[in-house]
Design an enzyme around this catalytic site. Sequence first.
Site, PDB file in Angstrom:
ATOM      1  N   GLU A 289       0.797  -1.225   0.000  1.00 33.47           N
ATOM      2  CA  GLU A 289       0.000   0.000   0.000  1.00 33.47           C
ATOM      3  C   GLU A 289       0.832   1.279   0.000  1.00 33.47           C
ATOM      4  OE1 GLU A 289       0.345  -2.309   2.379  1.00 33.47           O
ATOM      5  OE2 GLU A 289       0.287  -1.446   4.392  1.00 33.47           O
ATOM      6  N   HIS A 313      -8.156  -4.113  -1.147  1.00 30.84           N
ATOM      7  CA  HIS A 313      -7.384  -4.217   0.085  1.00 30.84           C
ATOM      8  C   HIS A 313      -6.341  -3.091   0.184  1.00 30.84           C
ATOM      9  CE1 HIS A 313      -5.341  -6.457   3.385  1.00 30.84           C
ATOM     10  NE2 HIS A 313      -4.273  -5.860   2.890  1.00 30.84           N
ATOM     11  N   GLU A 314      -5.529  -2.959  -0.853  1.00 27.32           N
ATOM     12  CA  GLU A 314      -4.462  -1.940  -0.791  1.00 27.32           C
ATOM     13  C   GLU A 314      -5.063  -0.533  -0.726  1.00 27.32           C
ATOM     14  OE1 GLU A 314      -1.903  -3.285   0.036  1.00 27.32           O
ATOM     15  OE2 GLU A 314      -2.241  -5.288  -0.768  1.00 27.32           O
ATOM     16  N   HIS A 317      -6.090   0.389   2.755  1.00 27.07           N
ATOM     17  CA  HIS A 317      -4.968   0.839   3.594  1.00 27.07           C
ATOM     18  C   HIS A 317      -4.812   2.360   3.577  1.00 27.07           C
ATOM     19  CE1 HIS A 317      -2.926  -2.633   5.261  1.00 27.07           C
ATOM     20  NE2 HIS A 317      -2.842  -3.248   4.094  1.00 27.07           N
ATOM     21  N   GLU A 336      -3.691  -4.571   9.427  1.00 25.54           N
ATOM     22  CA  GLU A 336      -4.172  -5.565   8.471  1.00 25.54           C
ATOM     23  C   GLU A 336      -5.582  -6.079   8.776  1.00 25.54           C
ATOM     24  OE1 GLU A 336      -2.909  -5.920   5.678  1.00 25.54           O
ATOM     25  OE2 GLU A 336      -0.879  -5.125   5.951  1.00 25.54           O
ATOM     26  N   ASP A 395       9.435 -10.096  10.003  1.00 20.46           N
ATOM     27  CA  ASP A 395       9.216 -10.958   8.826  1.00 20.46           C
ATOM     28  C   ASP A 395       8.934 -12.403   9.249  1.00 20.46           C
ATOM     29  OD1 ASP A 395       9.428  -9.055   6.838  1.00 20.46           O
ATOM     30  OD2 ASP A 395      11.537  -9.439   6.407  1.00 20.46           O
ATOM     31  N   TYR A 403      -4.241 -10.726   9.922  1.00 20.95           N
ATOM     32  CA  TYR A 403      -5.266 -10.373   8.936  1.00 20.95           C
ATOM     33  C   TYR A 403      -6.616 -10.957   9.349  1.00 20.95           C
ATOM     34  CZ  TYR A 403      -1.518  -9.174   5.595  1.00 20.95           C
ATOM     35  OH  TYR A 403      -0.451  -8.608   4.960  1.00 20.95           O
TER      36      TYR A 403
HETATM   37  N1  BES Z   1       0.986  -4.479   3.703  1.00 18.89           N
HETATM   38  C1  BES Z   1       0.767  -5.766   3.141  1.00 18.89           C
HETATM   39  C2  BES Z   1       2.005  -6.418   2.624  1.00 18.89           C
HETATM   40  C3  BES Z   1       3.116  -6.586   3.649  1.00 18.89           C
HETATM   41  C4  BES Z   1       2.843  -6.883   4.963  1.00 18.89           C
HETATM   42  C5  BES Z   1       4.414  -6.470   3.253  1.00 18.89           C
HETATM   43  C6  BES Z   1       3.885  -7.026   5.880  1.00 18.89           C
HETATM   44  C7  BES Z   1       5.447  -6.612   4.158  1.00 18.89           C
HETATM   45  C8  BES Z   1       5.188  -6.894   5.485  1.00 18.89           C
HETATM   46  C9  BES Z   1      -0.275  -5.721   2.024  1.00 18.89           C
HETATM   47  O1  BES Z   1      -1.296  -4.809   2.240  1.00 18.89           O
HETATM   48  C10 BES Z   1      -0.948  -7.069   1.958  1.00 18.89           C
HETATM   49  O2  BES Z   1      -1.520  -7.433   2.932  1.00 18.89           O
HETATM   50  N2  BES Z   1      -0.870  -7.757   0.848  1.00 18.89           N
HETATM   51  C11 BES Z   1      -1.480  -9.053   0.656  1.00 18.89           C
HETATM   52  C12 BES Z   1      -2.718  -8.980  -0.192  1.00 18.89           C
HETATM   53  C13 BES Z   1      -3.994  -8.858   0.555  1.00 18.89           C
HETATM   54  C14 BES Z   1      -5.171  -8.938  -0.390  1.00 18.89           C
HETATM   55  C15 BES Z   1      -4.183  -9.771   1.717  1.00 18.89           C
HETATM   56  C16 BES Z   1      -0.499  -9.953  -0.062  1.00 18.89           C
HETATM   57  O3  BES Z   1       0.598  -9.488  -0.365  1.00 18.89           O
HETATM   58  O4  BES Z   1      -0.814 -11.095  -0.310  1.00 18.89           O
HETATM   59 ZN    ZN Z   2      -2.585  -5.310   3.824  1.00 17.65          ZN
END
Ligand code: BES
Ligand code: ZN
Length: 631
Positions: A289, A313-314, A317, A336, A395, A403
């Site tokens: 996002e 989703h994005e 955010h 999330e 990480d 989520y």
């Molecule tokens: N902000 C996240 C991606 C993220 C989280 C990157 C933690 C690094 C550390 C992003 O908004 C996200 O949640 N992406 C999901 C897609 C979503 C539809 C659940 C993904 O990447 O799968």
């Molecule tokens: Zn997210």
Amino acid sequence: MSSTLLAKSRPAGSPETDPSTLSNYRQVSVKHTNIAFKVDWAQQRLVGRVQFKLGLEPSLNELVLDSSYIDIKSVLFNGQKHQFHLAPRAEPLGAKLSIDLNGAAQENDNSLEIDFSTTAECTAVQWMTPEQTDDKVAPYLFSQCQAIHARSLFPCFDTPAVKSTFSIAIQSKYATVSSGNIAPEGSTKKLFGSFFDDGSSDDKVYEFVQEQVIPSYLFSIASGAITSASIGPRSKVYTEKGNLAACKYEFEADTERFIQTAEKIVFPYDWKTYNVLVLPQGFPYGGMENPNMTFATPTLISGDRENVDVIAHELAHSWSGNLVTNCSWEHFWLNEGWTVYLERRIVGAIHGEPHRHFSAIIGWGDLEEAIKTLGESGKPYTKLVVDLKGGQDPDDAFSTVPYEKGFNFLFMLENLVGREAFDPFIPYYFGKFKGKSLDSYQFRDTLYEFFADKKDLLDSIDWDTWYYTAGLPAKPKFDTSVADACYALADKWIAAADKGNFDQFAKSDLEGWTSTQAVVFLSTLSAGLKNVADEPRLAAAKAIDATYQLSKSKNFEVIARWYALAIGAKVQSEYQSLANWLGTVGRMKFVRPGYRQLNSVDRQLALDTFNKYKEIYHPICRTMVAKDLGL
Ligand code: BES
Ligand code: ZN
């Protein structure tokens, strides 16, 4: 708020201190950040200058910033050269950068300027050669800073608790995007004095401003042969030329309608433009996002507009996370969980409540799966509020849990007070914390504040269980009307597998289905087939593909579920094709389970495949797969 239960589980001081930063951010107030980069394509590094405008206690002796694999060249504080000290690395948080202030701190208007460059070890940036891109006409670079990688891009107070406005100037031979709106020509470049005027390059300087306060993890950069096309009145899609038409088609029907729907649920969109950058395959996430410029995986471009929920989703955010931010990664669910909640409200408003519930059902399945995969050792990470003290890597803690447990917590609250009462809480909460960062206790206080007349209801919540107990929460009642057809067909297959008779099935079984229904069908079937003996399980898997050809789908979500089913059933002919597929995709959601599955049936093939492709994966993805394979 006199409940003893609440008092007991509340640590002193809100918002809580972030354990994932080495900086002394609590003694500092960052008022503005100017950041400039020159892209050095030949040496694959970014040469940078960052200037922080700081408010300080005049008695402060030292500034401490985060850094990770960065070369620091010089430090100016209030215009004077100052001594600095880079401590040895402490994994996973990086190297502390300490700067002596020698009594030079003032209360307002301090300026800290650092000249630096990134190194080959930089974990935030992936560099690609022209051959690794789709159009093959130029090299490419892109960043991914969340959660704690911004510190490998520039020295900073790398915590979501610190937010500031930004002025950005990036000199590159190729088109460049960043986390802001395009600034008037010359307006940000001029902030960096000699930096761009040293005659070293006459490449264009791309200039951006970010007028909302944002944390370091939302900073981004991408540069390469990037072109753009309109996908709505305030939106463009950016990508390489060869993919532009397909990307435009994928998003143009939904983007503006998502924005308008979200505006009705929360309040007007505050960032002026909402754009999407579709990256090369190496991008490790589904979406990120970055403000004004969502970064998205090319696996969304399936030609059927069926992955746009990632855009919802994005976009969501833009309120949850980007305006209102978790104060540390221990409270990541505030980012999330809220975003999944808003994403599903958007989907529900457009396609109807049964579809919101369908999405929640899929999420519940993912949550069960994630808790299983995390196992005994990962159990602490299945709490809503996690403990990252003592140098734990965010990480490593990352999973579906914040989520989906976060979503279920909010869904429980919605059901508890009733939808009518919950709806006005949404703008109240986002309005109250706009521009701020908060923890889970401030969230709870805000509920009690808003629902003062419903104190008894809120008191009936078992807060300690929701916040601190590992594992699955109580399962809510979902409307299963959309999912029922998927369950029924999966059940039929499982019953047929025992008898080895598949004549009753035909391709028309899936007529009119969305790819998400196919996903639910395949996951349900996968789970059910685990209880079937090896031989009939294998026969069923083969028959499923012969009937529906889902292995030939263009939708990555579907293909991924097919491989999970096929590898689980030991369809040997699919091992090599999964291995080949892993060379075409960099999204961790697909890559990590793919390697885990391959490893479970043919470790040598998994290792050979990883060795062959590891260079094309993003550094974060490479590290995670190596961990998963026990390397
Ligand atoms: N902000 C996240 C991606 C993220 C989280 C990157 C933690 C690094 C550390 C992003 O908004 C996200 O949640 N992406 C999901 C897609 C979503 C539809 C659940 C993904 O990447 O799968
Ligand atoms: Zn997210």
